[in-house]
Enzyme design. Structure first.
Site, short mmCIF file in Angstrom:
data_model
loop_
_atom_site.label_atom_id
_atom_site.label_comp_id
_atom_site.label_asym_id
_atom_site.label_seq_id
_atom_site.Cartn_x
_atom_site.Cartn_y
_atom_site.Cartn_z
N VAL A 1 -31.20 68.86 42.29
CA VAL A 1 -32.30 68.29 43.08
C VAL A 1 -31.84 67.02 43.80
CG1 VAL A 1 -34.57 67.19 42.92
CG2 VAL A 1 -34.11 69.28 41.64
N ASP B 1 -34.85 57.70 91.44
CA ASP B 1 -35.54 57.57 92.72
C ASP B 1 -35.66 56.10 93.07
OD1 ASP B 1 -35.90 60.18 93.28
OD2 ASP B 1 -37.94 60.33 92.52
N THR C 1 -38.47 54.83 95.49
CA THR C 1 -39.87 54.47 95.68
C THR C 1 -40.66 54.61 94.38
OG1 THR C 1 -39.74 55.23 97.95
CG2 THR C 1 -41.93 54.91 97.03
N ARG D 1 -31.20 59.95 102.31
CA ARG D 1 -31.68 61.11 103.07
C ARG D 1 -31.40 62.39 102.31
NH1 ARG D 1 -35.49 59.69 105.15
NH2 ARG D 1 -35.61 58.51 107.07
N ASN E 1 -40.53 69.88 94.41
CA ASN E 1 -39.18 70.43 94.54
C ASN E 1 -38.17 69.73 93.65
OD1 ASN E 1 -40.02 72.28 96.41
ND2 ASN E 1 -39.54 71.02 98.18
N ASN F 1 -25.95 60.14 46.68
CA ASN F 1 -25.70 61.51 46.22
C ASN F 1 -24.37 61.62 45.49
OD1 ASN F 1 -28.06 62.30 47.36
ND2 ASN F 1 -27.20 63.78 48.76
N ASN G 1 -34.06 59.62 43.32
CA ASN G 1 -34.22 60.59 44.41
C ASN G 1 -35.47 60.28 45.23
OD1 ASN G 1 -33.30 63.10 45.65
ND2 ASN G 1 -35.21 63.96 44.89
#
Length: 1173
Positions: free
Chosen positions: A455, A502, A504, A819, A847, A910, A940
């Protein structure tokens, strides 16, 4: 009107596919529900859309009948103050009462169900509508309650095995305590405590299950809230005759909504009016072709006109007895049929049905809502497709790692079981065979410890840690204006190597204002002109100096050729809402004192609309106006606005403001023009450049008059009642008249410069990808710090046509793409990903969808973005701000770091716990581990829950940006992590074994005090091992050691014992420092046989650099590259640094702005660019 009969089936719009329509009696039977004041039930309205049923719509009285039956007005929309006092039935609205069944004759099962469904649970002005037709929300997914989650958590095989063993131990312990009591030397009965361990283990299991399930419950609750926020948006509609914004959750049946390109339809409905509308219904119907939308009247006429033509064509067929007499047979072919050319038009057949979930590709329209929520087409689809939250790549990686560790833990547990059982049975030879109950008890104790080791070895906390980290991060990111739609993006963003942004609204404020402009070629105006510039006019006084016809024509063009509108903001102030460029232009005309824009829009009928397209960089609207001098005739005027330099290329005339020509004005719009000369083009080009260098966005405004529409000699196409003229016909032969150029100011967002510098310091390369002209783009990029010495500015048309080798050569230095079209952005993203980049992209247009989908992380704009862009994105920027992207980078790195911190911590526990338990149990004469089952479960619980919660909720810090992103191939557990895990494990095992077996504390190995000190020391080692991340409160451990007693199998210890435990625990800190100081190269021999693993774990260290090359390669141009001032694109391939060059140190950016241009910026222009003229 066609008559229904047995031999002629009614068909849908896609009649050529021979689809039988849904004309069940229930659809044409008036309902008999007194609670429903409308003519329809939800089922009757849903039957209009699925399948598209134009004959049923005709039976309902068409658009007007549906509106009447819904107590709605297609012109003014819904009115919250109107009360519905009277009921209306199908008989009151139908076009054919013969088709309406008598409701008194039959009551269908569907109608009974509908009556039962209606529940007056909604309140407010539209309560009756909501009670009958539902709200535009899907019912919440029925989540699992806490008990169900607990049961699922308990279904873990190892926990079940442990519970069974604990139950057996409890039963045996009770039997021994009751049936075989023990007595002390005085003969007094000793209180039995052998049952305590079984109970303690069961309680510990219950706590582990409860805590895990509560965490899962909270996580699901958080994600439900996030999903609700993710799906919310506003749409434009009409209420009380005014244009308003409505939340999609508040849409009612009977609403009048607007659709524009890029919108995703929020509810089913019927087309009212519009122009050139095409929808992509592939998400709903699977049909990939764009579907035209037209009014019901034109579509119905077209359908039945086509049916009549098909019936006539039957007379050309040779009689065939095997063929049915129905019109369906028209679609079939026969050898005896005379072949006639027949156009297959069903794919482009127009219809009036607006399907929810479809995307508007082009055109504008209004429509009447007929179906919302679960009663809409898309709602029913979503209900059928509901799935659980997706797992992220990091979660999948961790699940795989957890599975591997679990296998190793199970193997160690099995080995331990075999060894302990062998020892136990061998001991019988020396100590004799014990009684049966003792055998069962001792074997159960061995089994319990072994199962507990398994466990503990299974790291259930790994998936929990990443889930908590993602849940916490997504909630906090929302406060930082990042709405996460795809969880994987949260972690991926941390390792992004490049951001294509981008301009703007992202880098700028998107608060646009017209601050300068030129009418014709010489009348220049600006905001607040200096007193010594008599050639510049003030914007506010233009109406006094510019001839009235010009003001009227300019106002007409701006009002007609826009879709923005006025609405109150949060403070109740009336302002323009919509595209920011359009709102700036409308405010400009308002400041000039022009006529109200709404009156201008409704004064003339619109013939055709050409929405803005990123390909043509322009939009246009054609209106029909009475001829000013010829009574009874009309002029068709096309108003055009768009990118200034592209618009100028399509103009053959220009406005003149010569005062002498305006002495004899014949009508209100009598403007004077003259041919556009080369000198004019040069002058206008310089004006555009002058505006662009001031970082102004330039917009050209033009118009053209036609004598007829469609234009004579054009390329118009007609389908139904709609005639489409291609945009090229408007600009043919340079027929546009240039009215002027306006410069729109959009200031930089506060903090953008700092955000760009932060990204560059974090090894993330920023590119600006914009549709603006190259001069404006370069100016803004320079202000932001994106455009730096050694960078390249390029125009989209040049970039997209580059051969692959040249494209790869310029990409390392490409900083600005001006552009550019969405296709250019897609090409850029695709190529960068092929070169090994982790790419983040921003986009707002329809788009942009492919580029956003293609990128590793797509950011859409929450304010300016279309619904298609938002649907394609991974994260929505709620404020459209670039600085929010930087926060996303920080959160991504924070999530990855949190998981790695937890991974390092848990693996240390562990390894230590398993080895310590194994060694102590094998060495012990009683086969008992120094750490008992309950103690192991307690540890644990700490590491699986509390540590995960603590480490997963660390907020991001600025230091996260002081390192470069990790490549895709980087291991989940780095070499430094392995060093710390192994180093701490060795330290903890050594000190606990020394304490246990060296007699340093003068206790026997089986002494409970010694075992308690060892357990306490072990816990404090874990606490101090985690202290760099988040301290775990040790008070709980004090309570366990002092008051845990038999349950935890500990005894109270004195101050010396506590001091020893804490001091040894504190040693975990200097041990960690020592481990970190050991150079990684000292362990290079481990990878002697695997050079690739050596490169992966010990490869070069990333350095923070300012200039990006490709993938993980970066270089300092200040040291190893000297760009030439006159460098041309042909030489880029050989002069650009190669991808194989090593990274250099960060350059010294001490160059002043004065010699910025001298260090060279390469600007590559397309042939059409004004800068080359």
């Amino acid at each position: 009107m066609s008559t229904l009969n047995d031999t002629s089936s009614i068909h849908s719009i896609s009649q050529h596919d021979s689809v039988k329509l849904d004309m069940r009696d229930a659809l044409t039977t008036p309902h008999s529900n007194p609670i429903n004041p409308f003519a329809f039930t939800p089922d009757q309205l849903a039957a209009l859309q699925d399948p598209k049923n134009i004959d049923l719509l005709h039976t309902y009285g068409g658009l007007d009948g549906v509106a009447k039956g819904l107590h709605a007005n297609v012109h003014t929309g819904l009115d919250p103050h109107t009360t519905i006092d009277s009921n209306i039935t199908l008989l009151d609205i139908t076009n054919n009462k013969q088709q309406i069944k008598d409701s008194s004759l039959t009551v269908t099962k569907e109608e009974e169900d509908t009556i039962a469904i209606i529940d007056p649970q909604h309140t407010g002005p539209y309560a009756k509508r909501s009670n009958v037709f539902g709200a535009n929300v899907l019912p919440p997914v029925k989540g699992k309650n806490l008990f169900q989650l607990m049961w699922l958590a308990f279904n873990d095989k190892t926990l079940i095995l442990l519970a069974v063993a604990a139950a057996v131990s409890l039963a045996v312990g009770l039997y021994e305590d009751i049936a075989q009591p023990e007595y002390d030397e005085q003969g007094n009965k000793i209180a039995g405590v052998k049952w305590v361990e079984g109970v303690a283990i069961i309680v510990a299991i219950l706590i582990v299950v409860l805590v895990g399930s509560v965490n899962d419950f909270q996580k699901e609750k958080q994600f439900r809230k996030l999903n609700a926020k993710k799906d919310d948006r506003v749409v434009k509609g009409t209420r009380e005759g005014k244009t308003v914004q409505i939340s999609v959750y508040d849409i009612q049946v009977g609403e009048v909504l607007y659709l524009e390109p890029g919108d995703i339809v929020a509810a089913d409905g019927v087309f009212i009016e519009g122009h050139n509308v095409r929808c992509d219904e592939s998400a709903a119907t699977g049909e990939s072709d764009a579907v035209r939308k037209q009014s019901f009247e034109s579509c119905y006429a077209l359908v039945h006109q086509d049916q009549e033509q098909e019936k006539k064509s039957d007379f050309l067929s040779v009689p065939n007895n095997d063929r049915p007499s129905s019109s369906i047979s028209i679609a079939s072919s026969s050898d005896e049929t005379i072949k006639k050319p027949k156009k297959d038009v069903h794919k482009s057949y127009p219809d009036p049905f607006i399907i929810s979930g479809s995307k508007v590709l082009e055109g504008n329209c209004t429509y009447l809502v007929t179906g919302v929520g679960v009663n809409s087409y898309y709602g029913r689809t979503l209900m059928a497709l509901r799935t659980d939250n997706e797992t992220t790549p990091l979660q999948e990686k961790l699940n795989g790692l957890a599975s591997m560790i679990a296998k190793l833990g199970s193997a160690s547990g099995l080995l331990m079981l075999i060894v302990l059982l062998i020892r136990y049975f061998v001991n019988w030879k020396y100590h004799g065979i014990p009684v049966a109950t003792e055998i069962v008890q001792e074997i159960m104790e061995i089994l319990i410890v072994v199962v507990t080791v398994v466990v503990v070895a299974v790291p259930e906390g790994l998936p929990l840690a990443v889930t908590l980290a993602l849940a916490y991060a997504t909630q906090r990111m929302l406060k930082d204006n990042n709405l996460v739609r795809v969880l994987a993006a949260c972690e991926t963003m941390g390792n992004a190597t490049t951001i294509c942004s981008d301009k703007t609204g992202t880098l700028t404020q998107n608060k646009m204002t017209v601050v300068a402009g030129t009418l014709g070629s010489s009348f220049r105006f600006i905001q607040d002109p200096p007193s010594d510039r008599v050639d510049l006019y003030d914007i506010t006084t233009m109406s006094e100096t510019v001839p009235a016809p010009i003001i009227r024509l300019l106002s007409q063009g701006i009002a007609i050729n826009s879709t923005a509108f006025e609405a109150p903001d949060e403070n109740g102030t009336i302002q323009f809402v919509g595209n920011k460029t359009e709102t700036a232009l409308l405010q400009f005309t308002k400041n000039m004192g022009s006529e109200n824009f709404e009156q201008l829009r409704t004064a003339w009928s619109t013939e055709q609309v050409f929405p803005f397209s990123s390909e043509r960089k322009a939009m246009a609207t054609v209106i029909r106006i009475p001829h000013p001098t010829k009574t009874g005739e009309f002029i068709y005027r096309a108003h055009v606005k768009g990118a200034s330099e592209i618009l100028v290329e399509n103009c053959g005339h220009i406005l003149t403001l010569n005062a002498s020509k305006y002495t004899d004005i014949q009508h209100d719009y009598d403007v004077k023009t003259r041919p556009l000369t080369d000198q004019d083009v040069t002058r206008v080009g310089k004006i555009i450049q002058s505006y662009a260098t001031r970082s102004l966005r330039t917009i050209g405004i033009a118009y053209r008059d036609f004598e007829s529409w469609p234009p004579k000699g054009g390329h118009a196409s007609t389908l139904g009642s709609e005639t489409e003229v291609p945009y090229d016909d408007l600009i043919q032969d340079k027929g546009l008249v240039l009215l002027g150029i306006v410069g729109i100011e959009d200031p930089l967002r506060p903090g953008v410069k700092e955000a760009v510098v932060a990204c560059q310091g974090a090894g993330v390369f920023i590119r600006m990808v914009t549709g603006d002209n190259v001069v404006t783009a370069k100016s803004i990029a320079k202000q932001c710090g994106i455009y730096t010495p050694g960078g390249i500015v390029m125009e989209g048309p040049v970039f997209r046509n580059l051969p692959p080798n040249e494209m790869d050569a310029i990409l390392p230095r490409l900083q600005v793409l001006a552009r550019s079209s969405p296709e250019d952005k897609q090409i850029l993203v695709g190529r960068l990903r092929e070169l090994g980049d982790i790419v983040a992209v921003t986009g707002d247009g329809t788009n942009d969808g492919p580029a956003l989908k293609m990128a590793d992380v797509g950011f859409s704009m929450g304010i300016a973005g279309t619904e298609v862009a938002k649907e394609a994105s991974s994260i929505i920027l709620m404020d459209d701000n670039f600085s929010s992207i930087v926060r996303a980078v920080m959160w991504g790195r924070c999530v990855n770091d949190a998981v790695k911190k937890f991974l390092e911590f848990q693996l240390t526990v562990n390894v230590t716990a398993v080895l310590l338990t194994f060694v102590s149990a094998v060495v012990s004469d009683q086969q008992s581990s120094v750490l008992t089952a309950v103690q192991l479960l307690w540890v644990n619980l700490i590491m699986d829950t509390f540590a995960a919660l603590a480490l997963a909720t660390d907020p991001p810090t600025e230091e996260l940006l002081d390192r470069a992103p990790e490549p895709r191939s980087s291991p989940l557990i780095t070499f430094k992590m392995w060093k710390m895990i192994i180093g701490q494990a060795i330290f903890q095992i050594v000190v606990t074994i020394v304490l246990l077996y060296s007699d340093i504390l003068h206790y026997e190995a089986e002494d409970p005090i010694l075992k308690t000190i060892v357990f306490n020391t072990f816990v404090f080692c874990q606490i101090f091992n985690e202290i760099n991340c988040r301290r775990i409160d040790s008070k709980l451990n004090c309570i366990i050691v002092n008051f845990g007693g038999s349950a935890f199998q500990v005894v109270p210890i004195d101050g010396v014992g506590w001091a020893i435990s804490i001091c040894i625990g504190v040693l975990a800190l200097p041990v960690g420092v020592i481990v970190r100081l050991i150079p990684d190269e000292a362990f290079a021999w481990i990878f002697f046989f695997s050079p690739s693993a050596r490169q992966r774990y010990l490869g070069g260290v990333n350095t923070n650099t300012q200039v990006y090359v490709a993938g993980d390669e970066r270089i300092s141009y200040g040291q190893s590259y000297e760009p030439k001032k006159t460098e041309q694109i042909e030489y880029v391939e050989e002069s650009a640094p190669q991808y194989t060059e090593k990274r250099g140190a960060p350059p010294d950016w001490s160059d002043s702005q004065d010699n910025f241009e001298e260090q060279n910026q390469d600007t590559v222009l397309s042939s059409g660019s004004l800068e080359q003229r």
